[in-house]
Design a protein around this motif. Sequence first.
Motif, PDB file in Angstrom:
ATOM      1  N   SER A 147       9.585  -1.295  -6.212  1.00  0.00           N
ATOM      2  CA  SER A 147       8.523  -2.294  -6.092  1.00  0.00           C
ATOM      3  C   SER A 147       8.820  -3.426  -7.073  1.00  0.00           C
ATOM      4  O   SER A 147       9.471  -3.215  -8.100  1.00  0.00           O
ATOM      5  N   SER A 211       0.384   6.249  -7.198  1.00  0.00           N
ATOM      6  CA  SER A 211       1.760   5.777  -6.957  1.00  0.00           C
ATOM      7  C   SER A 211       2.600   6.834  -6.265  1.00  0.00           C
ATOM      8  O   SER A 211       3.411   6.532  -5.385  1.00  0.00           O
ATOM      9  N   PHE A 223       7.540   3.222  -6.222  1.00  0.00           N
ATOM     10  CA  PHE A 223       6.700   3.043  -7.403  1.00  0.00           C
ATOM     11  C   PHE A 223       6.986   4.120  -8.454  1.00  0.00           C
ATOM     12  O   PHE A 223       7.187   5.288  -8.119  1.00  0.00           O
ATOM     13  N   GLU A 243       2.210  -4.531  -8.412  1.00  0.00           N
ATOM     14  CA  GLU A 243       3.538  -4.499  -7.796  1.00  0.00           C
ATOM     15  C   GLU A 243       3.396  -4.601  -6.279  1.00  0.00           C
ATOM     16  O   GLU A 243       2.349  -4.291  -5.722  1.00  0.00           O
ATOM     17  N   ASN A 266       0.231  -2.574  -5.330  1.00  0.00           N
ATOM     18  CA  ASN A 266      -0.246  -1.470  -6.166  1.00  0.00           C
ATOM     19  C   ASN A 266      -0.637  -2.020  -7.527  1.00  0.00           C
ATOM     20  O   ASN A 266       0.215  -2.511  -8.273  1.00  0.00           O
TER      21      ASN A 266
END
Length: 1582
Positions: A147, A211, A223, A243, A266
């Motif tokens: 990410s 994540s 992630f 991200e 995220n």
Amino acid sequence: MEGIGDGDPPVHHNLGGNRNKETQLQTLLEDLGLKQHYTKKLTLSEVLQIDLKAITDEPVKSHSDLPWYFLKKLMMVNVTARNIKSERESSKDGATETIEFDFSNLSDITDSGDMVNPLDVITALFLCSDGFVQQEMALKMSMCQFSVPLLLPGCDTDQCKLMLWAMRDIVKTYRPRSLVQSKGFTEERIVLSEIPMISFVRLGECSMSKSEILNKLLSNDCFVHHDMECGDSQRRISNGLTEITWYLPSGKENIDIFSEPLAVANLRGDIASFETQFSFLCQTSAAVFVFFDNLDPECKLLTNLHHKTQMFLVGNQQSKCFSMDALKTVATKLGLTSNIITKTKQKNYADFVKDLRKKVNDVIENTKKKMCLEKMADIAHDLGILVDEDCSECQTAKRNADAITSKIQNIPDYKSTQLPLHGEIWKELTILEKEEFRLKNLGSEDIEMYKAGLQEKKEKLRNKQSSENMSDAMTCFISAISSPGLERRYFLKWMRMNLDNLSREKLSGLRKQYKEKCKDAENKEAIKVIDKELSNSSLGTEHFFREMGQIYEASVSLPEQDKSRKQLKHLPKICAGLLLDGFPLELVDGDASNIPLTWVSDVLSQLNELVSPKNKILVVTVLGVQSTGKSTLLNTMFGVQFAVSSGRCTRGAFMLLIRINEDVKKVLDCDFMVIIDTEGLRSAELAQLDDSYEHDNELATLVVGLSDITIINIAMENSTQMKDILQIVVHAFLRMKEVGKKPKCQFVHQNVSDVSANENTLRERKLLLDQLNEMTQAAAKMEKKEKNKCFTDVMEYNPETGSWYIPGLWNGNPPMAPVNAGYSEAVYQFKKNITQILGNCESSANDILKFKVWMSSLWKAVKHENFIFSFRNSVVAEAYMKLCTEFNKWEWDFKESIYKWITYAETIISNLGTPASKSKIVDMKDLIFSLKSEVSTKLTKLEEELLEKLKNYFKQKDGHVHLVEQYKQDFTNSAKSLRRDMQNSVYSQLTAAAEIKQGQTEVQKIKENHTKEIEEAVCALIDECRKKNIQMRDEELSQEFDKMWKETVKKLSFSKQEPTNVFGSVSHYLLENLQKKGSLACQLLSQRNLRDCAETPFKYKARGWLEKVKKKASDWHLIQDPTIRLQNIADNIIAECIQYVKEKGKTEEPEADAKKTKNYSDAYIQEILRIVDERLQNHEDGTIDIEFEVSLKQHICGIAARRFKKMHEDFLKENDPHLCLNKNKEMFCDTFKDVFNQRDQSQKKAEEFTKQCLKPAVENFVYSKLGPDIIHEMRKQSQFITRDTFQYDILLDLLSKHSFSEYVRYIRSYEVYVKKWILDQTVKHLSKDSKMFKLVNQHLDSSISSIKDAIHKATKKTSADLKTFINNFCQELGDTLVISQDALGDVMMLNKANHEQFAHWFTGFVNKMEETLKEEFKKRHIQITLKHLDVKPQNELFTQVIGCGKQCPFCGVACVAGGGNHTEHTAPLHRPEGLNGYKWDKTKKLVTDICSSLVVSDNRFRCGATKGEWTPYKKYKDIYPDWKIPPDGSYEASDYWKYVMAKFNEEFAKEYGLKPADIPTAWKKITRLQAQQSLKGSYNIN
């Protein structure tokens, strides 16, 4: 536990406001060693520089190593980059495995307080990097399927930043559902893609790892989460980081998780703490998934939202704090009854993720909210979020780029109107340049006229370019790249991205058509059409730089004071600055298949100025088939990105510059590494075109020649394709070997499985070597270098270490596959290996200027059909000149040592049998044998020393010695040849000295007997006169003496000396010489008596087949009358031999007291015949027949015999005993009177001894020593350093004199002219600052010092009488001076002087003699002094500069190759053949053609060497295999001789009795200054 959802231990939010955040940031940056970069941002140049970390496996030892470890791995696209545990932390983990399990420490084992979270490292690096590093990091992270930051937290402020610029360079290719049937694909910049974004956030505490669930959702480790390495470490600055990653479908139902593309965001941390980021995500996302454990029923954060985005609540019912009631309350308020996903005890994670995917899929399929990242900037602004593109430099650059690219509607039209100079005009210039070198369309036209015509066409095209006004686009472009550094870099990035976006749209359709047409080989014409359209429709920044290059080249063709030229002269400096900034420079324009040499050379010159003295470079190049991962390999190895037009590889070659860090400079001995990326060889695009092989060969030859190491990318699976590639590559390596360059090579096999069976690898290596050997033989045949039988003949190659196997790039199926970790690791190991190879290179690194010279010379040679014979290079020439200079120095040291020894040996021989002799040997034969043995040992030692020096020279790394290794054997042979020649010469001189000494000894014995009888008679007369006991006057004594003299002389027997039959001796050696030539030679010799020869000047008349040749000569074009040529050869040899004879005779000047007439020696005629043979050998071209040789030798021997006979007769006369006695009568008479009157003779005899014995000896001593000293002095002058510098100086002198008669003498009597010129230069130099007297003085001082020392030593010895004293004195000087025994005998007669008184007076007279000699030498003309010398400086210097003495068979220029025994003759500057009297057959006009142009034409010649048969000039090597005549490197190369011929055309025609040549107009425009510049260029004079 709060924070678990993001993979964190507890995060403390009560640390206080901005101050605490700032403290956290400062502490972490200090910990990571990034503190200084927070203000002074990291640049790409720093990140990409090669340091020890980049090429060693040093583990991470401290936190300050972590960012560099991450960057190193990331730049090589290594998916393990986020695994950043330090060695200290790893050892802790390891310790728990080896010690006995301690339950009491159980709680400490999981403590991760010392570790740094990867997200903190990434955040810190983004905060401490400039926009270009951020962009590169985002791109590489995206390739690894990591990410990338969408919103970067401010850390020390509450503001975050949208990383739009950082993501600008990410381009993704995917196939949505709509294109599955057509098998099309979408390729676009991700920031411009309108795809739905789904955001995932956390509210409060969460027991599920958000994540980790996202990674399972996307089936990728995008992630970082708590179960990853260091993922459970406390986040110190990365909370608030948002991200983003993307899921992109491949169009394969059974593989794709989602059939349409989506972005996944995220947010790290609790949304309660990061409301701004949460608000941004709500406004930009199609849906927001909120992960929670416990919801506050009054949760205002969720209920007060005013934006319309879908909200999903994701909870874990297994959590202890989960409240179903609170969930219902919030869900009811938000109306989210169907948008709830919970994890229950009955639902495992697989089912939970499945439900989650279904919800996400529903959102994607039903949402209309699709927003590209670029448009999110407006929302960011509204929310007070910074945007990384908002900086003024980026915005100004964007406006400038948009101003140019927004006007592009139709790319081909745009290029023709806005970028016109690099289009058709440039391609026409390319064609003309190649024609200028190859002369394919010459026909029957005069070559120089044709070349002048091509030059005029080029000038017209350049004028056409110059007359074009600069387009608006180029004005804007040049203005923008002239802006300050940061803005300029942003501008070029914007330009590249904008142009890629435009080209992508246009090219995708054409690429599809092209692919279809290539399936059928019959579609050649259609392929050509589409190929042209592809080329026309491709537009990148390189096209703007090409245009800039052409604008600059056109301006350079203008006069120096022209306003336009002055305005544009800054362009190369700008481009050089861009190279330093990490932007590529296009070396080869692939569309035109040409290098704009002036432009690229000037850019490199400016680059050199910018970085000097740190300008050493090493070059790495990659070659291989298109689309086999060449560029990816380079990008992975060095973290770079070569600019290519979207959808199509740009043809040609690009170079990038990478800095070398100080710690690696010690290893590599360079400051920069140059990376060259090339288009694919035999690419699909070019394979269908006719000149494809030629194009590939040109490109491969260039880049291999420029490289220190070449990476060859091959695919073993395609045998045919591999053969094609290997032939091109081997061809290039063979060419480099033949011109002295020795690049290293490494073969790379890509897409090999990680674990290859060993036997398969061995088999493949053997197959590769077999193919290489096969291709070597094919290439060697084409280049006519058949001695190369296998690849290892061409270069050092070990199949074990020269091949690398690299696994496939992707780990899975793109577009969602990350880069294979095995690929990155293999490439890293390969990079280390290459660095090691470069570090172990025998040769030193080139500097930028040398690289420029190589590029220019390689490309010029590439333009010729025959590369090897066409190659000229000033770096090689410079290296060769250095070698020649060193060898000349060693050669002279060798000779000087022998010359000194000869002086010593001749002194020993001359003193043999005299009181001065120090030798224990008394027999002459024994002495000569001993001396020959001694000198043979000395010569062997000197030869070994010389060969050792040569060997050590080739061992050194600097000075580009490796470039001239091909000449090593030539110089080795020259060293051995020197030893042989010097041995023959020394033996000859020893023999001659012995013969002369023996002749003198016989005469001396007779003289001594006669003197003894006279002395006895005088003594008797003294006794008789004293008996009379009366005082006698001098007159009476004289009468008595005369009476006694007559009576005594009458009694003496004067046996007449038998003269040597000189003619008989010369005839004997002439016959002995010609007997080796066969019976015809002996027959011709017997037809004439030697006494009848040389009575008239030598005139050669053609006989036999040469007579027929002469009659035909008028019907041939481009050839001399062979009789005229032979007459010239004869005249030069005769002049040289006459000069030799003169030097052996007595010097006629009155000052030559010290030099007595020499006697004849057989060694002299043997040396003359050797000289004639050597000179004739230099002209062995088929025209010299045996009749010519015999008549010439008879003529020369006739001259020599007459002169030697006269010399011998003079010697006999001078040494006639009767005459010698009468000459000394007066001295005897005076001595008689002195003895009778009992006068002290000490003063008188000391004066006589000094004048008659010592002074001539000292003069001879000075003359014997002076020759080598003068040579030593002259060799310091520039013109005598090498043959090149000599030729340059002599031609420059001719140019300054501007005299036709001088040029004629130089051309027609080259050797005679050169000897005279050397003599004049020697006299001129020695005349300055009393140089000659200084040299004389040191030897006078030395000899006088020796004499005084000898007097002192002789005085100390007990001497009974004067004779003993004199003998003692002479013996002290026995190996230094040769005191005439004749003169000494005369002085010692009746010598009754007191030896002590004699010594006293003697010292005084020696002092007077010193003053006298100094005065005499000061007044003596230098030329007279030179004539007296034993070693003639002009002869030795001539031998040095004349070398082998060979002259070009066509134009007569002298060979300048180093050493005396080289295998190939060469001259850097050839001249029009008309200057040698060549004419056109029909018109009788002088020819203007130059042999360096003729050798590439289809013209033919015939001469004596071809026996009258026509031979193409291209095949001149068949007739003259020892000559190398490379074509001129440029049209201006022969300007010197063109200028001379144009100026003296009428005079040369008159001299040869022909009509003046038709001089090309361009020749008449050449100025004297241009002629001088051309001369400098030809001889590489700076």
